[in-house]
Scaffold this motif. Structure first.
Motif, PDB file in Angstrom:
ATOM      1  N   ILE A 166       0.819  -1.209   0.000  1.00 45.47           N
ATOM      2  CA  ILE A 166       0.000   0.000   0.000  1.00 45.47           C
ATOM      3  C   ILE A 166       0.854   1.262   0.000  1.00 45.47           C
ATOM      4  CG2 ILE A 166      -1.686   1.316   1.356  1.00 45.47           C
ATOM      5  CD1 ILE A 166      -2.651  -1.389   2.458  1.00 45.47           C
ATOM      6  N   THR A 167       1.921   1.248   0.788  1.00 38.24           N
ATOM      7  CA  THR A 167       2.725   2.462   0.976  1.00 38.24           C
ATOM      8  C   THR A 167       4.205   2.219   0.721  1.00 38.24           C
ATOM      9  OG1 THR A 167       1.153   3.164   2.681  1.00 38.24           O
ATOM     10  CG2 THR A 167       3.232   4.358   2.574  1.00 38.24           C
ATOM     11  N   GLY A 168       4.810   1.370   1.565  1.00 34.64           N
ATOM     12  CA  GLY A 168       6.233   1.089   1.472  1.00 34.64           C
ATOM     13  C   GLY A 168       6.714   0.504   2.786  1.00 34.64           C
ATOM     14  N   ALA A 169       8.004   0.234   2.863  1.00 41.25           N
ATOM     15  CA  ALA A 169       8.580  -0.351   4.072  1.00 41.25           C
ATOM     16  C   ALA A 169       8.387   0.588   5.258  1.00 41.25           C
ATOM     17  CB  ALA A 169      10.058  -0.634   3.865  1.00 41.25           C
ATOM     18  N   GLY A 170       8.084   0.013   6.416  1.00 40.92           N
ATOM     19  CA  GLY A 170       7.942   0.803   7.631  1.00 40.92           C
ATOM     20  C   GLY A 170       6.548   1.335   7.874  1.00 40.92           C
ATOM     21  N   PHE A 171       5.555   0.845   7.100  1.00 38.13           N
ATOM     22  CA  PHE A 171       4.168   1.270   7.257  1.00 38.13           C
ATOM     23  C   PHE A 171       3.283   0.024   7.405  1.00 38.13           C
ATOM     24  CE2 PHE A 171       6.259   4.708   5.022  1.00 38.13           C
ATOM     25  CZ  PHE A 171       5.731   5.859   5.603  1.00 38.13           C
ATOM     26  N   PRO A 172       3.267  -0.605   8.584  1.00 39.46           N
ATOM     27  CA  PRO A 172       2.532  -1.860   8.748  1.00 39.46           C
ATOM     28  C   PRO A 172       1.017  -1.665   8.764  1.00 39.46           C
ATOM     29  CG  PRO A 172       3.396  -1.139  10.857  1.00 39.46           C
ATOM     30  CD  PRO A 172       3.958  -0.200   9.821  1.00 39.46           C
ATOM     31  N   VAL A 173       0.308  -2.747   8.470  1.00 37.89           N
ATOM     32  CA  VAL A 173      -1.140  -2.798   8.593  1.00 37.89           C
ATOM     33  C   VAL A 173      -1.473  -3.628   9.837  1.00 37.89           C
ATOM     34  CG1 VAL A 173      -3.286  -3.640   7.586  1.00 37.89           C
ATOM     35  CG2 VAL A 173      -1.562  -2.551   6.127  1.00 37.89           C
ATOM     36  N   TYR A 174      -2.189  -3.041  10.775  1.00 36.39           N
ATOM     37  CA  TYR A 174      -2.637  -3.763  11.972  1.00 36.39           C
ATOM     38  C   TYR A 174      -4.030  -4.313  11.685  1.00 36.39           C
ATOM     39  CZ  TYR A 174       1.159  -1.105  14.095  1.00 36.39           C
ATOM     40  OH  TYR A 174       2.382  -0.553  14.377  1.00 36.39           O
ATOM     41  N   LYS A 175      -4.274  -5.557  12.060  1.00 38.56           N
ATOM     42  CA  LYS A 175      -5.575  -6.145  11.759  1.00 38.56           C
ATOM     43  C   LYS A 175      -5.996  -7.113  12.863  1.00 38.56           C
ATOM     44  CE  LYS A 175      -3.389  -9.435   8.540  1.00 38.56           C
ATOM     45  NZ  LYS A 175      -3.405  -9.942   7.159  1.00 38.56           N
ATOM     46  N   LYS A 176      -7.305  -7.394  12.874  1.00 36.66           N
ATOM     47  CA  LYS A 176      -7.896  -8.329  13.831  1.00 36.66           C
ATOM     48  C   LYS A 176      -7.493  -7.944  15.257  1.00 36.66           C
ATOM     49  CE  LYS A 176      -7.749 -11.933  10.275  1.00 36.66           C
ATOM     50  NZ  LYS A 176      -7.219 -13.257   9.876  1.00 36.66           N
ATOM     51  N   GLN A 177      -6.977  -8.901  16.015  1.00 35.02           N
ATOM     52  CA  GLN A 177      -6.616  -8.606  17.393  1.00 35.02           C
ATOM     53  C   GLN A 177      -5.472  -7.586  17.484  1.00 35.02           C
ATOM     54  OE1 GLN A 177      -6.137 -12.770  18.800  1.00 35.02           O
ATOM     55  NE2 GLN A 177      -7.652 -12.242  20.374  1.00 35.02           N
ATOM     56  N   GLY A 178      -4.656  -7.489  16.463  1.00 33.62           N
ATOM     57  CA  GLY A 178      -3.576  -6.499  16.442  1.00 33.62           C
ATOM     58  C   GLY A 178      -4.118  -5.085  16.407  1.00 33.62           C
ATOM     59  N   ALA A 179      -5.138  -4.849  15.573  1.00 36.70           N
ATOM     60  CA  ALA A 179      -5.756  -3.528  15.490  1.00 36.70           C
ATOM     61  C   ALA A 179      -6.463  -3.187  16.798  1.00 36.70           C
ATOM     62  CB  ALA A 179      -6.746  -3.489  14.325  1.00 36.70           C
ATOM     63  N   ARG A 180      -7.123  -4.171  17.389  1.00 40.20           N
ATOM     64  CA  ARG A 180      -7.828  -3.916  18.647  1.00 40.20           C
ATOM     65  C   ARG A 180      -6.842  -3.660  19.790  1.00 40.20           C
ATOM     66  NH1 ARG A 180     -12.135  -8.698  19.136  1.00 40.20           N
ATOM     67  NH2 ARG A 180     -12.727  -7.515  21.021  1.00 40.20           N
ATOM     68  N   LEU A 181      -5.700  -4.333  19.756  1.00 45.53           N
ATOM     69  CA  LEU A 181      -4.670  -4.090  20.778  1.00 45.53           C
ATOM     70  C   LEU A 181      -4.113  -2.672  20.657  1.00 45.53           C
ATOM     71  CD1 LEU A 181      -2.802  -5.016  23.060  1.00 45.53           C
ATOM     72  CD2 LEU A 181      -1.289  -6.018  21.304  1.00 45.53           C
ATOM     73  N   GLN A 182      -3.927  -2.201  19.445  1.00 48.80           N
ATOM     74  CA  GLN A 182      -3.473  -0.819  19.241  1.00 48.80           C
ATOM     75  C   GLN A 182      -4.448   0.170  19.882  1.00 48.80           C
ATOM     76  OE1 GLN A 182      -0.039  -1.041  18.012  1.00 48.80           O
ATOM     77  NE2 GLN A 182      -0.724   0.716  16.853  1.00 48.80           N
ATOM     78  N   ARG A 183      -5.716  -0.007  19.546  1.00 51.59           N
ATOM     79  CA  ARG A 183      -6.739   0.904  20.067  1.00 51.59           C
ATOM     80  C   ARG A 183      -6.835   0.801  21.582  1.00 51.59           C
ATOM     81  NH1 ARG A 183     -12.352  -0.138  20.003  1.00 51.59           N
ATOM     82  NH2 ARG A 183     -12.012  -1.792  18.457  1.00 51.59           N
ATOM     83  N   ALA A 184      -6.688  -0.401  22.099  1.00 53.39           N
ATOM     84  CA  ALA A 184      -6.750  -0.598  23.548  1.00 53.39           C
ATOM     85  C   ALA A 184      -5.621   0.137  24.257  1.00 53.39           C
ATOM     86  CB  ALA A 184      -6.688  -2.090  23.873  1.00 53.39           C
ATOM     87  N   LEU A 185      -4.420   0.022  23.729  1.00 49.39           N
ATOM     88  CA  LEU A 185      -3.272   0.686  24.350  1.00 49.39           C
ATOM     89  C   LEU A 185      -3.420   2.203  24.310  1.00 49.39           C
ATOM     90  CD1 LEU A 185      -0.405  -1.594  23.005  1.00 49.39           C
ATOM     91  CD2 LEU A 185      -0.928  -1.194  25.423  1.00 49.39           C
ATOM     92  N   ILE A 186      -3.854   2.733  23.173  1.00 41.66           N
ATOM     93  CA  ILE A 186      -4.046   4.180  23.054  1.00 41.66           C
ATOM     94  C   ILE A 186      -5.048   4.661  24.100  1.00 41.66           C
ATOM     95  CG2 ILE A 186      -4.968   6.020  21.576  1.00 41.66           C
ATOM     96  CD1 ILE A 186      -3.877   4.291  19.181  1.00 41.66           C
ATOM     97  N   ASN A 187      -6.174   3.992  24.201  1.00 37.18           N
ATOM     98  CA  ASN A 187      -7.201   4.407  25.160  1.00 37.18           C
ATOM     99  C   ASN A 187      -6.716   4.262  26.598  1.00 37.18           C
ATOM    100  OD1 ASN A 187      -9.059   5.130  23.212  1.00 37.18           O
ATOM    101  ND2 ASN A 187     -10.015   3.116  23.146  1.00 37.18           N
ATOM    102  N   PHE A 188      -6.003   3.180  26.886  1.00 40.81           N
ATOM    103  CA  PHE A 188      -5.452   2.976  28.229  1.00 40.81           C
ATOM    104  C   PHE A 188      -4.483   4.106  28.594  1.00 40.81           C
ATOM    105  CE2 PHE A 188      -1.794   0.989  30.567  1.00 40.81           C
ATOM    106  CZ  PHE A 188      -2.377   1.050  31.834  1.00 40.81           C
ATOM    107  N   PHE A 189      -3.564   4.428  27.690  1.00 42.12           N
ATOM    108  CA  PHE A 189      -2.584   5.482  27.968  1.00 42.12           C
ATOM    109  C   PHE A 189      -3.267   6.840  28.154  1.00 42.12           C
ATOM    110  CE2 PHE A 189       0.683   2.878  25.348  1.00 42.12           C
ATOM    111  CZ  PHE A 189       0.958   2.085  26.453  1.00 42.12           C
TER     112      PHE A 189
END
Length: 426
Positions: A162-185
């Motif tokens: 989609i973009t290039g090296a260094g731009f990962p796609v978070y999905k499924k439980q990975g995407a939810r873990l990202q959102r969880a950490l942001i909200n927790f912090f």
């Protein structure tokens, strides 16, 4: 940036501080600044004197005209024209000298605090403390770049498409873990008294200069040339710039803000274990805490900020250590920086997840960020501070690696269960 008055009044102290940061052209640049400042003063004096003389002659011309002495008035008009030309010339040169002075000041890094250790690189940083037990992993343990493939939670190949090296796609439980950490912090920061803001992730050139990313890190920032806007490398930039050109009331201090943003940096490499997987990215998520404080309170506040960040790591159950950076490893704008690193069990090394810094008056001088100590008194510069609370990629890497079980699943810290909606991955 450094104040000219400090360079003028304490040149030896300035040179010693710049030497601790291993700034190579310190003597030449300091001398250039002092010479430009003296030239600015001389020009201003000459400009003011010519302006004053012109004003006095204008008054005299009026008197001569009333007295009918046209010849005398005309003679003074000739001199007035000369003075006007002089003041214009002085003003033009003043503008040029002012730009040169500003650009040379921008080149100088901040002076390190007296507690900053000597040293040239990360190997010379001082370990202040280490907290938590190093986890013992099962024989089947894997590094996070293998775990994310196994559980299909982060996709680097798709991001590269989609973009290039260094731009990962978070999905499924990975995407939810990202959102969880942001909200927790964010929730933890708000509970600690920080006001949440959601700033733009594109900033103008003045904002980049205000917090010191420009011109120092210009090549590391993504730049939209058409509109002359920069993608932020950290939320520090827009949040601190909220107070550019402000005089903050003393009863409003300290100002405490927290914000979540994606961050963008060109600096990521593409090879070796140090940059593999989530270890270094071009785009990543981060929650940033920023404070603006009175000068006599800023170092106490820095310790409080570090304690807040440590509290997050403790609640996540991650072993960590706190480092005081040496002069050669600390940032351009910082007077004192603490790095916090978590232990990555599968990689067998420490990963930096936060930097907390006091910039003293360095950013405030660029920002013209001030306070007035007393009613009717002269304004003074404030101190600015910030810290990552926290940057997500290496936190995720450590959580995945440190909490993997023999059956291949990954147990998550209890504090995240309600945020994620699940207690384990896999």
């Amino acid at each position: 940036m450094l104040q000219v008055s400090v360079l003028r009044e304490h040149p030896e102290q300035v040179l010693a501080g710049l030497a601790k940061k291993h700034y190579k052209t310190a003597e030449a640049d300091v001398q250039a600044i002092l010479s430009l400042d003296q030239r600015r003063k001389d020009l201003q004096t000459a400009h003011d004197a010519a302006q004053a003389e012109a004003n006095e002659l204008a008054r005299q011309i009026g008197g001569l005209m009333k007295a009918g002495d046209k010849a005398g008035a005309e003679a003074l008009k000739v001199r007035t024209a000369e003075l006007k030309q002089q003041t214009k010339s002085h003003a033009d040169e003043l503008a040029q000298v002012g730009i040169a002075l500003q650009q040379t000041l921008y080149k100088l890094p901040n002076l390190p605090h007296s507690s900053v250790p000597e040293g040239r690189s990360a190997q010379d940083n001082e370990v202040v403390r280490q907290v938590g037990e190093i986890p013992q992993l099962p024989a089947t343990a894997q590094a996070h770049w293998d775990l994310i493939k196994k559980h299909d939670i982060i996709d680097f190949e798709l991001g590269n498409k989609i973009t290039g090296a260094g731009f990962p796609v978070y999905k499924k439980q990975g995407a939810r873990l990202q959102r969880a950490l942001i909200n927790f912090f964010l929730d933890e920061a708000r509970a600690a008294g920080y006001d949440e803001v959601q700033p733009p992730i594109l900033v103008n050139e003045a904002s980049g200069y205000g917090t010191g990313q420009l011109p120092d890190k210009e090549g590391q920032m993504y730049h939209d040339e058409r509109d002359n806007l920069y993608l932020i490398p950290t939320a520090e930039v827009p949040i601190t710039n909220l107070y550019r050109d402000e005089i903050v009331a003393v009863d409003k201090l300290p100002v405490r803000n927290v914000g979540y943003t994606p961050c963008f940096r060109r600096e990521a490499g593409s090879w070796g274990a140090d940059v593999r997987g989530l270890n270094r990215l071009h785009q990543f998520d981060k929650v940033e805490i920023v404070q603006i404080a009175l000068p006599d309170q800023s170092y106490t506040i820095l310790e409080e900020m570090v304690a807040h960040i440590e509290g997050l790591l403790q609640k996540l159950g991650l072993p960590y250590r706190v480092l005081r950076l040496c002069g050669g490893d600390m940032g351009f704008t910082s007077a004192l920086t603490y790095d916090l690193e978590v232990w990555s069990a599968a990689q067998g090394r420490w990963l930096e997840v936060s930097s907390a810094s006091n910039f003293e008056t360095y950013q405030a001088n660029r920002l013209k960020l001030r306070y007035r100590p007393e009613e009717g008194g002269k304004t003074q510069l404030l101190h600015t501070l910030n810290g990552s609370a926290l940057a997500l990629p290496r936190i995720v890497a450590a959580l995945l690696e440190n909490n993997q079980l023999e059956d291949g699943s990954i147990h998550l810290p209890e504090v995240l269960h309600s945020y994620c909606g699940f207690s384990k991955i896999g």
